[in-house]
Scaffold this motif. Structure first.
Motif, mmCIF file in Angstrom:
data_model
loop_
_atom_site.group_PDB
_atom_site.id
_atom_site.type_symbol
_atom_site.label_atom_id
_atom_site.label_comp_id
_atom_site.label_asym_id
_atom_site.label_seq_id
_atom_site.Cartn_x
_atom_site.Cartn_y
_atom_site.Cartn_z
ATOM 1 N N GLN A 3 0.826 -1.207 0.000
ATOM 2 C CA GLN A 3 0.000 0.000 0.000
ATOM 3 C C GLN A 3 0.857 1.254 0.000
ATOM 4 O O GLN A 3 0.578 2.199 -0.730
ATOM 5 C CB GLN A 3 -0.909 -0.006 1.224
ATOM 6 C CG GLN A 3 -2.021 -1.042 1.129
ATOM 7 C CD GLN A 3 -2.945 -0.965 2.322
ATOM 8 O OE1 GLN A 3 -2.532 -0.604 3.417
ATOM 9 N NE2 GLN A 3 -4.204 -1.289 2.118
ATOM 10 N N LEU A 6 2.084 1.915 -3.361
ATOM 11 C CA LEU A 6 1.011 2.461 -4.202
ATOM 12 C C LEU A 6 0.798 3.948 -3.931
ATOM 13 O O LEU A 6 0.648 4.760 -4.843
ATOM 14 C CB LEU A 6 -0.298 1.727 -3.924
ATOM 15 C CG LEU A 6 -0.495 0.385 -4.597
ATOM 16 C CD1 LEU A 6 -1.664 -0.349 -3.982
ATOM 17 C CD2 LEU A 6 -0.731 0.582 -6.082
ATOM 18 N N ILE A 7 0.782 4.280 -2.636
ATOM 19 C CA ILE A 7 0.528 5.674 -2.263
ATOM 20 C C ILE A 7 1.664 6.569 -2.754
ATOM 21 O O ILE A 7 1.433 7.621 -3.344
ATOM 22 C CB ILE A 7 0.351 5.801 -0.730
ATOM 23 C CG1 ILE A 7 -0.911 5.054 -0.303
ATOM 24 C CG2 ILE A 7 0.262 7.255 -0.315
ATOM 25 C CD1 ILE A 7 -1.002 4.810 1.167
ATOM 26 N N ARG A 213 -12.839 15.258 1.170
ATOM 27 C CA ARG A 213 -13.440 14.125 1.864
ATOM 28 C C ARG A 213 -12.971 12.769 1.341
ATOM 29 O O ARG A 213 -13.486 11.736 1.747
ATOM 30 C CB ARG A 213 -14.980 14.157 1.777
ATOM 31 C CG ARG A 213 -15.622 15.440 2.259
ATOM 32 C CD ARG A 213 -15.358 15.680 3.734
ATOM 33 N NE ARG A 213 -16.313 16.604 4.326
ATOM 34 C CZ ARG A 213 -16.043 17.869 4.646
ATOM 35 N NH1 ARG A 213 -14.851 18.367 4.374
ATOM 36 N NH2 ARG A 213 -16.954 18.619 5.221
ATOM 37 N N ILE A 214 -11.996 12.775 0.443
ATOM 38 C CA ILE A 214 -11.494 11.496 -0.056
ATOM 39 C C ILE A 214 -10.842 10.726 1.075
ATOM 40 O O ILE A 214 -10.763 9.498 1.072
ATOM 41 C CB ILE A 214 -10.487 11.713 -1.216
ATOM 42 C CG1 ILE A 214 -9.861 10.391 -1.693
ATOM 43 C CG2 ILE A 214 -9.364 12.629 -0.824
ATOM 44 C CD1 ILE A 214 -10.731 9.565 -2.535
ATOM 45 N N GLU A 216 -11.770 9.972 3.948
ATOM 46 C CA GLU A 216 -12.627 8.952 4.593
ATOM 47 C C GLU A 216 -12.553 7.634 3.848
ATOM 48 O O GLU A 216 -12.491 6.567 4.433
ATOM 49 C CB GLU A 216 -14.092 9.422 4.592
ATOM 50 C CG GLU A 216 -14.358 10.522 5.544
ATOM 51 C CD GLU A 216 -15.238 10.083 6.701
ATOM 52 O OE1 GLU A 216 -15.696 10.957 7.414
ATOM 53 O OE2 GLU A 216 -15.478 8.870 6.910
ATOM 54 N N VAL A 217 -12.591 7.747 2.506
ATOM 55 C CA VAL A 217 -12.508 6.544 1.683
ATOM 56 C C VAL A 217 -11.141 5.897 1.858
ATOM 57 O O VAL A 217 -11.023 4.684 2.018
ATOM 58 C CB VAL A 217 -12.736 6.900 0.205
ATOM 59 C CG1 VAL A 217 -12.639 5.665 -0.657
ATOM 60 C CG2 VAL A 217 -14.085 7.566 0.022
ATOM 61 N N MET A 218 -10.108 6.749 1.841
ATOM 62 C CA MET A 218 -8.745 6.230 1.922
ATOM 63 C C MET A 218 -8.509 5.468 3.218
ATOM 64 O O MET A 218 -7.997 4.353 3.203
ATOM 65 C CB MET A 218 -7.737 7.376 1.826
ATOM 66 C CG MET A 218 -7.687 8.049 0.475
ATOM 67 S SD MET A 218 -7.279 6.906 -0.832
ATOM 68 C CE MET A 218 -5.619 6.461 -0.358
ATOM 69 N N ILE A 219 -8.889 6.070 4.337
ATOM 70 C CA ILE A 219 -8.515 5.408 5.590
ATOM 71 C C ILE A 219 -9.438 4.250 5.926
ATOM 72 O O ILE A 219 -9.217 3.569 6.913
ATOM 73 C CB ILE A 219 -8.445 6.378 6.784
ATOM 74 C CG1 ILE A 219 -9.749 7.107 6.941
ATOM 75 C CG2 ILE A 219 -7.292 7.321 6.649
ATOM 76 C CD1 ILE A 219 -9.768 7.887 8.217
ATOM 77 N N SER A 220 -10.461 4.004 5.087
ATOM 78 C CA SER A 220 -11.163 2.741 5.288
ATOM 79 C C SER A 220 -10.403 1.624 4.584
ATOM 80 O O SER A 220 -10.752 0.456 4.718
ATOM 81 C CB SER A 220 -12.607 2.835 4.797
ATOM 82 O OG SER A 220 -12.649 2.988 3.407
ATOM 83 N N SER A 221 -9.373 1.981 3.800
ATOM 84 C CA SER A 221 -8.535 0.953 3.169
ATOM 85 C C SER A 221 -7.130 0.925 3.743
ATOM 86 O O SER A 221 -6.492 -0.111 3.776
ATOM 87 C CB SER A 221 -8.406 1.214 1.667
ATOM 88 O OG SER A 221 -9.636 1.502 1.097
ATOM 89 N N VAL A 222 -6.626 2.097 4.137
ATOM 90 C CA VAL A 222 -5.230 2.215 4.548
ATOM 91 C C VAL A 222 -5.198 2.816 5.941
ATOM 92 O O VAL A 222 -6.019 3.666 6.271
ATOM 93 C CB VAL A 222 -4.487 3.195 3.613
ATOM 94 C CG1 VAL A 222 -2.999 3.053 3.787
ATOM 95 C CG2 VAL A 222 -4.885 2.984 2.184
ATOM 96 N N ARG A 223 -4.227 2.441 6.732
ATOM 97 C CA ARG A 223 -4.085 3.096 8.031
ATOM 98 C C ARG A 223 -3.548 4.507 7.785
ATOM 99 O O ARG A 223 -2.846 4.746 6.808
ATOM 100 C CB ARG A 223 -3.141 2.302 8.937
ATOM 101 C CG ARG A 223 -3.607 0.878 9.159
ATOM 102 C CD ARG A 223 -3.639 0.507 10.631
ATOM 103 N NE ARG A 223 -4.229 1.525 11.486
ATOM 104 C CZ ARG A 223 -5.527 1.580 11.804
ATOM 105 N NH1 ARG A 223 -6.371 0.710 11.312
ATOM 106 N NH2 ARG A 223 -5.975 2.511 12.599
ATOM 107 N N LEU A 227 -0.521 6.351 4.976
ATOM 108 C CA LEU A 227 -1.053 7.372 4.078
ATOM 109 C C LEU A 227 -0.224 8.650 4.190
ATOM 110 O O LEU A 227 0.167 9.262 3.192
ATOM 111 C CB LEU A 227 -2.521 7.648 4.417
ATOM 112 C CG LEU A 227 -3.257 8.614 3.514
ATOM 113 C CD1 LEU A 227 -3.261 8.112 2.082
ATOM 114 C CD2 LEU A 227 -4.694 8.815 3.982
ATOM 115 N N LEU A 418 -9.979 13.391 10.490
ATOM 116 C CA LEU A 418 -11.395 13.017 10.612
ATOM 117 C C LEU A 418 -12.229 14.088 11.282
ATOM 118 O O LEU A 418 -13.420 13.933 11.487
ATOM 119 C CB LEU A 418 -11.515 11.718 11.415
ATOM 120 C CG LEU A 418 -11.021 10.486 10.662
ATOM 121 C CD1 LEU A 418 -11.072 9.273 11.551
ATOM 122 C CD2 LEU A 418 -11.868 10.275 9.423
#
Lengths: 436, 307
Positions: A3, A6-7, A213-214, A216-223, A227, A418
């Motif tokens: 991850q 990728l980031i 607000r992206i 929120e989406v990101m940290i539901s996949s990555v810690r 990130l 958040l």
């Protein structure tokens, strides 16, 4: 790990492929080139205005004649002042210089009069003064029966040549100290600007993720930590790419400018050079500077410089990321939060200015240990061969602080991203560190 | 039926505020589960713990029988209420990026992104920057990003907010399709009519507490007030009001309150006895909206209403 890769790659490629990046990378050296051209033009600019001056030499001090300047023409005339003044409009003169006789040979002050209808310009005044000074000097030397050569001998030129006591210490030539200072200053300035440019880039990018607000989406996949780290590394790579491009483009640009406009790059810098250099032949000087540059231990300076660059960048970028995460949608509102970060950077830069003058002073040594200052101060001392133990301690402290601050920033970041619609104080950010 | 998600006595505090207060609930495998509650009830705080964004202070969350761990986010698809995408990124790139972050390989992510875009007639937008799309299209891209990695559990936080009716129906159809494929779906909202239409189970959260949970029909049964609605022709006989307790009077309709244990079979003969001409007769089950208001009402509000 996958991850994080990728980031990093997203952060890097989305920036590098952007048009604005290409423009900034290409335009900056171009702007630099244009800047050099303009500065040189301004420095070399001579007034195109032609000035004709009638000189009424009452004291006979211009017995040896008076030399013209580029656009300034002097004419010795014998017409008396009053008739000249009344018919001033009919003559083609811009001013009348009246030089009375020197009363006493020991007289230091000398008053001449310049009659004109215009203001005495900044360009003209020193030329007039110079002509008078030279003429008076000649006159005084002649009348006092002085010997020109003994007079010259009075002005001693001083060279202090450093010599090593123990053979391994490198003291170099007198030139070495100056070159070291210039190299140190360039490195410090580079650190200072890059920390700000790329640190701010990290901060803005964190804010954008938060406001769009992206996140929120990101940290539901990555810690949050990878990130943040991925972003810092990605932007850091963008910075390295840009700096590398500039390191190639700027010298090319300068060479190009030189070839095109044909002025000597070092002529302007020589103007402020110390007197012992001013007398030197330019080509000889360039050759000497080149040998001096070669005598520095670049294999040591450059890797260390890179280490300090990385340390400084990671440390400050992490802090900027933490601040960015705490900011709301409003950039202005959060501006006060960046002050605690910008102050040490600016302070370090000022310490550097003092440090390159006395690189082994207490201030310089302590500042190069203090991790918030060391990435800027220590590189500026590197050309002066600081002792190894100082470099080691400074690097270890920097590394430790860097890891610590990245961890702390991660703690703040994780809460900050958040949180919406709340004005955050530094005190609150401090409390986030300990939140579960 | 096994539960895909079990939340056991979970509490989360932010400073002095308790966001989630000893909440326990279970989501049966393969169902559509409505997580209801007014704004600020703690739904998002709860969801953030399920998606491993935050950790509970106390209590436990089990996904598929296991305590939450680092691999679980890959099994969850989360559509947050506050939507967001990287505006400058291209649609295809963006979907692949989010898919890969969820553990898909580059190839699978590419194939899945193309399949979904094709399904929603958006494949020609592959190379368009996200910011050039309309808001509705962006929401569809966001939905694809949520499901691209084929999650076992889908969490949709107010998925229809800001969607026009056409896009709402499109999304509903996709949700039903996923449901048929066996995906468990948690649907968080404060809009009751959508819940009644879609959900099989609900839990109602208020001020951090789980105040009600169960199967939708069972909950409505539980909260029924034994009200019956009668439509009639002509006039009501005078004796009617003496025999029955009338709660509401409408045009040619009347709502009666029965006693506990009354049902249509008991009441109907009595009504027939009054001689009224019946057009329709049915038991009135409370809507989730009524239940919601009834349960969420604070004691003060209840007291005010009695006056």
């Amino acid at each position: 790990m996958q991850q994080l890769k990728l980031i990093i790659s997203r952060e890097y490629w989305t920036r590098v492929r952007r048009k604005s990046f290409l423009v900034a990378t290409l335009v900056t050296p171009l702007a630099f080139g244009i800047f050099v051209v303009v500065v040189n033009y301004i420095l070399q600019y001579k007034s195109a205005e032609t000035v004709r001056i009638a000189v009424i030499d009452e004291g006979g001090i211009f017995a040896g004649g008076i030399a013209d300047e580029d656009n300034i023409y002097f004419k010795l005339i014998t017409t008396d002042l009053d008739s000249l003044k009344t018919n001033f409009a009919d003559f083609d003169y811009d001013g009348i210089l009246v030089t009375p006789a020197l009363g006493d040979l020991n007289q230091v002050r000398y008053n001449a009069k310049y009659y004109t209808n215009e203001k005495l310009t900044l360009a003209l005044e020193p030329i007039l003064a110079d002509r008078l000074r030279t003429a008076l000097r000649k006159q005084k030397i002649a009348q006092l029966n002085l010997d020109e050569r003994s007079l010259k001998a009075l002005d001693s030129q001083i060279d202090i040549e450093p010599a090593p006591i123990s053979p391994e210490s490198m003291v170099g030539t007198p030139l070495a100290g100056r070159i070291a200072a210039v190299i140190g200053m360039v490195m410090a300035f580079f650190m200072y600007t890059t920390v700000f440019i790329y640190g701010m880039m990290v901060m803005r990018s964190v804010m954008e993720e938060k406001t769009s607000r992206i996140v929120e989406v990101m940290i539901s996949s990555v810690r949050p930590f990878p990130l943040m780290l991925g972003k810092i590394i990605g932007v850091g790579l963008v910075g390295l790419t840009q700096v590398l491009a500039w390191a190639i483009l700027v010298p090319l640009m300068l060479i190009g400018v030189n070839l095109l406009f044909g002025f000597q790059m070092d002529s302007s810098s020589l103007a402020d050079a110390p007197p012992e250099l001013a007398g030197m032949d330019t080509e000889l000087l360039v050759a000497q500077v080149m040998t001096e540059l070669g005598s520095f231990n670049w294999w040591l300076i450059l890797p260390l410089f890179l280490l300090y660059f990385l340390g400084g960048y990671f440390m400050y970028a992490a802090l900027f990321a933490a601040v960015g995460s705490a900011m709301g949608d409003d950039l202005g509102e959060g501006q006060s939060l960046t002050i605690p970060i910008t102050i040490p950077v600016i302070l370090a830069f000022y310490i550097t200015i003092a440090a390159i003058q006395s690189p082994n002073s207490g201030l310089a040594v302590w500042a190069s240990f203090f991790p918030l200052f060391s990435p800027i101060v220590m590189p500026s001392r590197l050309p002066f061969d600081p002792p190894w133990w100082q470099i080691t301690i400074s690097l270890l402290l920097l590394l430790g602080t860097c890891v610590g601050l990245i961890w702390l920033s991660g703690r703040i970041y994780r809460v900050g991203i958040l949180l919406y619609g709340k004005k955050v104080t530094l005190w609150e950010m401090g409390k986030w560190i300990f939140r579960k | 039926m096994t539960n895909i998600l079990e939340i056991k006595n979970v509490t989360k505090r932010y400073g002095n505020k308790i966001a989630v207060d000893h909440v326990s609930l279970s989501v049966p495998q393969g169902c559509i589960f409505g997580l209801l509650g007014p704004n600020g009830a703690g739904k998002t705080s709860l969801i953030r713990m399920i998606t491993t964004i935050t950790r509970p202070d106390t209590g436990q969350i089990l996904l598929g029988g296991e305590a939450l761990h680092g691999n679980h986010p890959r099994q969850i698809g989360y559509l947050p209420e506050e939507r967001g995408l990287y505006k400058k990124m291209k649609v295809g790139e963006h979907l692949m990026y989010l898919g890969q972050l969820k553990g898909l390989s580059r190839k699978t992510a590419d194939a899945a992104a193309r399949r979904w875009l094709e399904k929603l007639d958006l494949l020609d937008r592959w190379d368009h920057a996200v910011e050039t799309l309309s808001k509705g299209l962006q929401q569809q891209i966001q939905f694809i990003a949520t499901v691209i990695h084929e999650p076992r559990l889908l969490i949709l936080d107010e998925p229809f907010s800001g969607l026009d009716p056409v896009n709402t129906n499109r999304l509903k159809a996709e949700i039903r399709l996923l449901h048929e494929q066996g995906v468990s779906i948690i649907f968080s909202t404060h809009r009751m009519e959508q819940v009644e239409e879609i959900c099989e189970y609900i839990a109602l959260i208020n001020v951090g507490k789980n105040v009600l949970q169960g199967e939708v029909n069972e909950v409505r049964e539980r909260y029924k007030q034994h009200h019956f609605q009668l439509s009639y022709r002509g006039d009501l006989p005078d004796s009617f009001a003496d025999q029955f307790q009338i709660v509401a009077n409408g045009r040619q309709t009347v709502t009666l309150a029965g006693k506990a244990g009354d049902n249509a079979n008991v009441l109907l003969p009595q009504i027939l006895g009054t001689g009224v001409q019946i057009q329709a007769f049915a038991e009135v089950l409370p809507s989730l909206n009524d239940i919601f208001i009834q349960v969420v009402r604070t004691p003060q509000e209840a007291a005010l209403e009695k006056i």
